[in-house]
Enzyme design. Structure first.
Site, mmCIF file in Angstrom:
data_model
loop_
_atom_site.group_PDB
_atom_site.id
_atom_site.type_symbol
_atom_site.label_atom_id
_atom_site.label_comp_id
_atom_site.label_asym_id
_atom_site.label_seq_id
_atom_site.Cartn_x
_atom_site.Cartn_y
_atom_site.Cartn_z
ATOM 1 N N ASP A 53 30.237 -40.972 35.895
ATOM 2 C CA ASP A 53 30.992 -39.785 35.566
ATOM 3 C C ASP A 53 32.195 -40.059 34.516
ATOM 4 O OD1 ASP A 53 32.359 -37.115 37.519
ATOM 5 O OD2 ASP A 53 33.931 -38.639 36.297
ATOM 6 N N LYS A 88 33.169 -33.354 31.467
ATOM 7 C CA LYS A 88 33.945 -32.593 31.540
ATOM 8 C C LYS A 88 34.540 -31.915 30.491
ATOM 9 C CE LYS A 88 35.099 -35.114 35.754
ATOM 10 N NZ LYS A 88 35.014 -36.495 34.877
ATOM 11 N N HIS A 121 37.629 -29.100 33.449
ATOM 12 C CA HIS A 121 38.299 -30.420 33.785
ATOM 13 C C HIS A 121 39.833 -29.779 34.709
ATOM 14 C CE1 HIS A 121 39.098 -34.748 32.929
ATOM 15 N NE2 HIS A 121 39.404 -34.567 34.093
#
Length: 327
Positions: A53, A88, A121
């Site tokens: 991530d 993101k 985000h």
């Protein structure tokens, strides 16, 4: 050979379901730790991690991409398809006409043709930056904050999925009301909402809401983000969690992660330490007891992540309550 050792969770997308590994390695480790991150990613893949991530704001996409390219070269994994990569969209690019260029820039940094998951985000936009300024992408100035064009930005997120730039799209730090705003016009509903979650901030209402809406939840800062400038030791030093850990012969981190997974939530946990990377996977062969749950359910609840950088008397969110309006 894929030696991943952890379970997966079905992730909804317009094309069916994708398998998302239950535990991912969070790559928000700071731009001064890029070499350490590369080593951690390689070690994590050896241990069985398959979910990574990152985000544009972290400044780690390039390092993650280089580490994964090295893992493929070394044969630690045999194909990109064995990995699940999330990134993101940062606030400066949360504008209809900037979403596609932003995801393409992330893919270029990662040396990849597609993401598995792309998230908005935060539910806010900021004044667009120039190409030069983006190199040092950072928190927005408060005077540059602006309301998110929910419909325009989500339409562009949907287009990024239709173009094959990402397999799934979702949200991060969105409250129930803000998710409902997206769902009112989405033709591809968000597959996931990534939020702060741990035994000290259990997100009960938001989790139930997402369940009803058919959305997965991913927990970030599951250990309280210890070691970051905003982190707190309130998870790792919690007495109830310490008692549970001692009773099971586990660490507090393992107890927190196990509790999250038992809620049906996926989790991204940040670490550069090889031993802790290994420990964080040691949560699949034991369970919490009813007595453990009694203790955890009594923990006083408090959001730990600060949101002051998004709060401004002249911006879209004048108070934290307006940002987190999950009532």
């Amino acid at each position: 050979m894929d030696n991943s050792i952890q379970p997966t969770s079905a992730l909804s997308s317009s094309s069916g379901h994708r398998n998302m590994p239950v535990i991912g390695l969070g790559c928000g480790v700071g731009k001064s730790n890029l070499n350490a991150l590369k080593l951690a990613v390689l070690e994590a893949i050896k241990l069985g991690y398959r979910h990574f991530d990152t985000a544009a704001i972290y400044g780690t996409e390039k390092a993650l991409g280089e580490a994964i390219a090295e893992a493929l070269r070394l044969g630690l994994v045999t194909s990109r398809e064995q990995l699940f990569i999330t990134s993101k969209l940062w606030c400066h690019n949360a504008h209809h006409d900037r979403v596609i260029p932003a995801i393409k820039k992330s893919l270029s940094a990662l040396q990849m043709e597609y993401l598995d998951l792309y998230l908005i985000h935060w539910p806010i936009s900021a004044k667009p930056t120039s190409e030069e300024e983006e190199v040092g992408m950072s928190l927005p100035n408060k005077e540059d904050l602006s309301p998110l064009d929910y419909k325009g930005v989500w339409e562009a997120m949907e287009e990024s999925q239709r173009l094959g730039l990402t397999k799934s799209i979702g949200l991060s730090n969105f409250s129930c009301k803000k998710i409902d705003t997206i769902l009112a016009f989405a033709t591809i509903p968000p597959s996931i909402n990534q939020v702060e979650m741990h035994p000290v901030w259990q997100q009960r209402k938001l989790r139930e809401f997402c369940k009803v809406k058919g959305m997965n939840v991913t927990a970030y800062s599951p250990l309280g983000a210890v070691g970051t400038r905003w982190g707190s030791n309130q998870v790792m030093e919690n007495e109830a969690l310490k008692q549970i850990a001692e009773a099971h012969g586990k660490t507090v981190a393992q107890v927190s992660l196990r509790w999250i997974v038992e809620q049906g939530v996926t989790v991204v946990v940040r670490s550069l330490n090889p031993e802790r990377l290994k420990q964080n996977l040691g949560i699949f062969d034991w369970e919490l007891t009813d007595d453990d749950y009694d203790k955890i359910n009594q923990i006083a609840q408090r959001r730990l992540i600060p949101s002051d950088f998004l709060i401004s008397p002249h911006g879209p969110f004048k108070t934290p309550e307006e940002l987190w309006n999950d009532g």
